[in-house]
Design a protein around this motif. Structure first.
Motif, short mmCIF file in Angstrom:
data_model
loop_
_atom_site.label_atom_id
_atom_site.label_comp_id
_atom_site.label_asym_id
_atom_site.label_seq_id
_atom_site.Cartn_x
_atom_site.Cartn_y
_atom_site.Cartn_z
N TYR A 249 37.11 2.26 -3.03
CA TYR A 249 37.24 3.68 -3.35
C TYR A 249 38.37 3.87 -4.36
O TYR A 249 39.44 3.27 -4.24
N PHE A 250 38.11 4.70 -5.34
CA PHE A 250 39.18 5.08 -6.27
C PHE A 250 40.03 6.16 -5.60
O PHE A 250 39.50 7.23 -5.25
N PRO A 251 41.32 5.92 -5.40
CA PRO A 251 42.16 6.89 -4.68
C PRO A 251 42.32 8.19 -5.48
O PRO A 251 42.86 8.17 -6.59
N ILE A 252 41.89 9.30 -4.91
CA ILE A 252 41.99 10.58 -5.60
C ILE A 252 43.44 10.98 -5.82
O ILE A 252 43.77 11.75 -6.71
N ARG A 253 44.36 10.41 -5.01
CA ARG A 253 45.77 10.78 -5.16
C ARG A 253 46.35 10.31 -6.49
O ARG A 253 47.37 10.81 -6.94
N ILE A 254 45.68 9.33 -7.13
CA ILE A 254 46.12 8.93 -8.47
C ILE A 254 46.02 10.11 -9.41
O ILE A 254 46.91 10.36 -10.23
N VAL B 239 42.44 -7.29 -11.39
CA VAL B 239 43.65 -7.33 -10.59
C VAL B 239 43.30 -7.05 -9.13
O VAL B 239 42.18 -6.69 -8.79
N ASP B 240 44.30 -7.22 -8.26
CA ASP B 240 44.14 -6.90 -6.84
C ASP B 240 43.98 -5.38 -6.70
O ASP B 240 44.66 -4.60 -7.36
N SER B 241 43.10 -4.96 -5.80
CA SER B 241 42.87 -3.53 -5.60
C SER B 241 44.13 -2.82 -5.11
O SER B 241 44.29 -1.60 -5.31
N LYS B 242 45.04 -3.56 -4.46
CA LYS B 242 46.30 -2.96 -4.00
C LYS B 242 47.12 -2.46 -5.18
O LYS B 242 47.86 -1.48 -5.06
N LEU B 243 47.01 -3.15 -6.32
CA LEU B 243 47.76 -2.73 -7.49
C LEU B 243 47.27 -1.37 -7.97
O LEU B 243 48.06 -0.52 -8.39
N VAL B 244 45.96 -1.15 -7.89
CA VAL B 244 45.40 0.14 -8.28
C VAL B 244 45.93 1.23 -7.35
O VAL B 244 46.37 2.29 -7.82
N CYS B 245 45.92 0.97 -6.07
CA CYS B 245 46.36 1.98 -5.10
C CYS B 245 47.83 2.34 -5.27
O CYS B 245 48.25 3.46 -4.96
N SER B 246 48.63 1.41 -5.78
CA SER B 246 50.06 1.68 -5.94
C SER B 246 50.34 2.64 -7.08
O SER B 246 51.44 3.19 -7.16
N VAL B 247 49.35 2.85 -7.95
CA VAL B 247 49.57 3.73 -9.11
C VAL B 247 49.81 5.16 -8.67
O VAL B 247 50.60 5.88 -9.27
#
Length: 526
Positions: free
Chosen positions: A400-405, A372-380
């Protein structure tokens, strides 16, 4: 065990002999001494020939040679095995024909030709009236036989419970009557039915005569059109009337629709037609741009798989009982919505590249994102959820995997990251530049993560300082070579870990050279 000892074949009272996966290269003729044998399992062995002496075992009820990939032929005559109820030779790719007297095995309950090269059924097979399961794979009709029905004999298999049926092309244009689906008309004990090559059904009358609606025991049904139909975008070619005529009984539990090219689904797919449906699969039905609202009337629907459809938006809230949703290869899908709270627990999104935002689903505990688009990951990570398991696979543009997830989803117990080729590490948002920057420390996260998997991420190097992640019980790192160079401490010093599987540490300790994750050992076990 390459050879079978004579001491075994002399056991005249033996009733069961299981030789599965023993590397047997030859089955000795002396096996004929096992006169009392009822069950003989020779599956997954490399022998090339099944000796004629096996056919003298007249008490055999089960003969299993499945997955014998070197087996070239069955004995020429098998009629002496008259008590056989199971003769399993599927996944034997070198088998090209059945014995001519195969139909003498009238007690057989199963006929499965999948993953063989058997192209013709002997005419004697018309005598196999006790079959309960049939998978003819792509077995063709002999050219000199005009009536498929006489060879197949399906109409007489009234006790059949499971059937995989390939609709044949019409063999004789001058023959009267039908030569396909009408054979299914009397099979009222069917519980599972898989019909493929439905493009060969030209007349909806043929489909009606199959009498699917009258099969009150039918619980699982798959309707599949051939791949060739996917190249034909003319809806009339899809023969919607045939689809409509294949109405199943109201008690159906599982329904799969594959490669249907029409834009509309039949009326019976609303809640009143199949009210007990639990699982629905719509796969590569590219003509479908919108699901009818009547699908939402399926109050028992718990599992929904949508793959290769042309939907631009999808409202999960229309399915109030849905527990698992899988969305795959829908390149036009841009929006997910939830009109009101749902009970959805598991969500899989695979290959939906246009989708960049995922709503907050408070009930979802398992989320899997693939290609998927990396933006989808960040929206989690933009809102708090009860997410417990997160899987990320093959997300090419994720750096980068967003730590805020992890911060906003404090219930996450398992994080699995696999095949993200551009992933460099965990990241945080720079307040001044609003860009993602690598995370080195551990103070930003105090959640409940219990397992962390990092697999096949070749440039991953910014591993957070895990010394403060005391909830972590398992750490698995494989094929992430740059992690070793960036570490400032020894992962083996994380005393709170119960499981540590890291390929480069395993090599350093000379405890093996793992080439797959299955070869990793727990380094916490000394």
């Amino acid at each position: 065990m390459v050879e079978l000892p004579d001491s075994v074949t002399s056991l005249s009272n033996l009733q069961t002999l299981d030789l599965n996966n023993c590397e047997l290269k030859v089955i000795p003729d002396s096996i004929s001494g096992l006169k009392s044998l009822r069950i003989l399992n020779l599956s997954d062995n490399p022998f090339e020939e099944l000796p004629v002496s096996v056919t003298t075992l007249s008490n055999l009820e089960t003969l299993d040679v499945n997955t014998c990939t070197n087996l070239k032929a069955l004995p020429e005559y098998v009629a002496c095995l008259s008590k056989l109820r199971l003769f399993d030779f599927k996944k034997c790719p070198l088998l090209r024909e059945l014995p001519n007297d195969f139909g003498a095995l009238t007690q057989l309950r199963s006929l499965a030709l999948n993953d063989t090269k058997i192209e013709v059924l002997p005419e004697s097979c018309v005598n196999l009236h006790n079959l309960e399961y049939v998978n003819l794979f792509y077995c063709e009709v002999p050219k000199d036989v005009k009536n498929w029905k006489l060879i197949l004999g399906l109409g007489k298999l009234i006790f059949l419970e499971e059937l995989v049926y390939v609709v044949p092309e019409k063999l004789n244009t001058e023959a009267e009557g039908n030569e396909g689906l009408e054979e299914l008309g009397n099979l009222n004990f069917l519980e599972l039915l898989f019909i493929t090559n439905l493009e060969n059904v030209k007349d909806p009358v043929d489909a009606e005569r199959a009498n699917l609606k009258g099969k009150q025991n039918l619980r699982r049904l798959c309707l599949r059109w051939g791949v060739a139909m996917m190249m034909m975008r003319d809806e009339n070619s899809c023969n919607f009337q045939v689809f409509e005529a294949l109405q199943p009984p109201s008690g159906l539990k599982l329904l799969g629709i594959h490669n249907f090219m029409g834009s509309d689904l039949p009326m019976w797919m609303c809640g009143s037609g199949i009210p007990d449906l639990v699982k629905l699969e719509l796969v590569h039905c590219v003509g479908i741009k919108q699901l009818p609202s009547s699908i939402g009337q399926l109050r028992s629907l718990r599992f929904l798989v949508l793959a290769g459809l042309s939907l631009k938006s999808f409202d999960i809230g229309e399915f109030p009982s849905l527990l698992t949703l899988e969305l795959s290869d829908m390149v036009l899908l841009e929006e997910l919505s939830n009109s009101y709270p749902s009970c959805l627990q598991k969500l899989i999104i695979d290959g939906c590249k246009s989708l960049t935002e995922i709503p907050s689903f408070p009930s979802v505990t398992e989320l899997k994102l693939v290609k998927v688009d990396s933006k989808l990951v960040c929206s989690v990570g933009r809102s708090q959820t009860f997410l417990a398991n997160l899987v990320l696979e093959n997300i090419e543009e994720l750096i980068y995997f967003p730590i805020r997830i992890l911060q906003n989803n404090c219930n996450i117990q398992s994080l699995y990251i696999d095949g993200c080729n551009q992933l460099e590490g965990f990241g945080v948002i720079d307040d001044e530049k609003k860009n993602m920057v690598p995370l080195y420390g551990h103070g930003l996260y105090t959640g409940s993560l219990q397992k962390l998997y990092l697999i096949d991420c070749p440039i991953f190097k910014f591993l957070p300082d895990l010394r403060g992640w005391t909830s972590l019980g398992g750490l698995i790192i494989f094929n992430c070579p740059q992690v070793k160079e960036s570490l400032t401490y020894d992962l083996r010093d994380l005393s709170f870990l119960k499981e540590l599987r890291v390929d480069f540490i395993q090599r350093d300790e000379k405890r093996g050279d793992p080439t797959t994750t299955t070869e990793l050992i727990n380094l916490m076990n000394k």
